[in-house]
Write a protein that holds these residues in place. Structure first.
Motif, PDB file in Angstrom:
ATOM      1  N   ARG A  34       4.796   8.430   2.231  1.00 51.98           N
ATOM      2  CA  ARG A  34       4.556   9.780   1.694  1.00 51.98           C
ATOM      3  C   ARG A  34       3.079  10.184   1.755  1.00 51.98           C
ATOM      4  NH1 ARG A  34       9.494  11.198   2.344  1.00 51.98           N
ATOM      5  NH2 ARG A  34      10.991  10.443   0.843  1.00 51.98           N
ATOM      6  N   ILE A  35       2.407   9.744   2.809  1.00 53.36           N
ATOM      7  CA  ILE A  35       1.014  10.139   3.034  1.00 53.36           C
ATOM      8  C   ILE A  35       1.024  11.520   3.684  1.00 53.36           C
ATOM      9  CG2 ILE A  35      -1.056   9.571   4.380  1.00 53.36           C
ATOM     10  CD1 ILE A  35      -0.334   6.619   4.021  1.00 53.36           C
ATOM     11  N   ASN A  36       0.021  12.332   3.397  1.00 51.11           N
ATOM     12  CA  ASN A  36      -0.110  13.656   3.995  1.00 51.11           C
ATOM     13  C   ASN A  36       0.099  13.566   5.502  1.00 51.11           C
ATOM     14  OD1 ASN A  36      -2.143  15.529   5.546  1.00 51.11           O
ATOM     15  ND2 ASN A  36      -1.646  16.611   3.647  1.00 51.11           N
ATOM     16  N   LYS A  37       0.863  14.493   6.065  1.00 48.67           N
ATOM     17  CA  LYS A  37       1.229  14.422   7.487  1.00 48.67           C
ATOM     18  C   LYS A  37       0.032  14.460   8.419  1.00 48.67           C
ATOM     19  CE  LYS A  37       2.661  19.225   7.140  1.00 48.67           C
ATOM     20  NZ  LYS A  37       3.877  20.035   7.085  1.00 48.67           N
ATOM     21  N   PHE A  38      -1.048  15.119   8.046  1.00 45.63           N
ATOM     22  CA  PHE A  38      -2.221  15.170   8.914  1.00 45.63           C
ATOM     23  C   PHE A  38      -3.040  13.884   8.808  1.00 45.63           C
ATOM     24  CE2 PHE A  38      -1.108  19.640   8.154  1.00 45.63           C
ATOM     25  CZ  PHE A  38      -0.792  19.980   9.459  1.00 45.63           C
ATOM     26  N   VAL A  39      -3.065  13.267   7.632  1.00 51.50           N
ATOM     27  CA  VAL A  39      -3.696  11.954   7.473  1.00 51.50           C
ATOM     28  C   VAL A  39      -2.878  10.906   8.220  1.00 51.50           C
ATOM     29  CG1 VAL A  39      -4.351  10.157   5.807  1.00 51.50           C
ATOM     30  CG2 VAL A  39      -4.781  12.579   5.284  1.00 51.50           C
TER      31      VAL A  39
END
Length: 129
Positions: A34-39
């Motif tokens: 669930r890490i930010n999609k851009f990260v």
């Protein structure tokens, strides 16, 4: 001419493996962690870069340059420009054109592939340096 074409095919094969690494890491980070999609996109791209440098140095360009660290940092710099292009293109296709996130990555990777091959051929693995 055939040598250039053969190098392009090898670079493409390494790139496909890198794309697999990129997509797997991106998917794991985005969907499971669930890490930010851009990260997550940046993490996937970064791990693929390390793999791609090693394989391109050894297999694609058969580099014998003894300045491995300097060569890696040149490759990394070119890859960072590629990452910036990749992220900007993913953002543009996904956020502005409302394309699927992963389809956006496919288009971005295709465009950045051309940048990476040309820059690495002429700068990183240039036999004249």
């Amino acid at each position: 001419m055939w040598s250039l074409f053969y190098s392009l095919l090898k670079f493409g094969a390494v790139g496909l493996l890198g794309m697999g690494i990129d997509f797997l890491v991106t998917w794991l980070c985005k969907e499971k962690l669930r890490i930010n999609k851009f990260v997550a996109n940046g993490l996937g791209f970064s791990l693929a870069v390390v793999n791609n440098y090693a394989l391109n140095r050894i297999w694609t360009f058969s580099s014998r340059n003894s300045q491995v660290v300097q060569q890696f940092f040149t490759f990394l710099l070119i890859s960072c420009v590629g990452l910036a292009l990749n992220t900007a293109l993913v953002y543009f296709f996904h956020q502005k054109l409302r394309m699927n996130f992963y389809l956006s990555k496919v288009f971005a990777i295709g465009i950045v592939f051309l940048w990476n091959f040309t820059a690495n051929l002429l700068i990183t693995f240039n036999n004249g340096t």
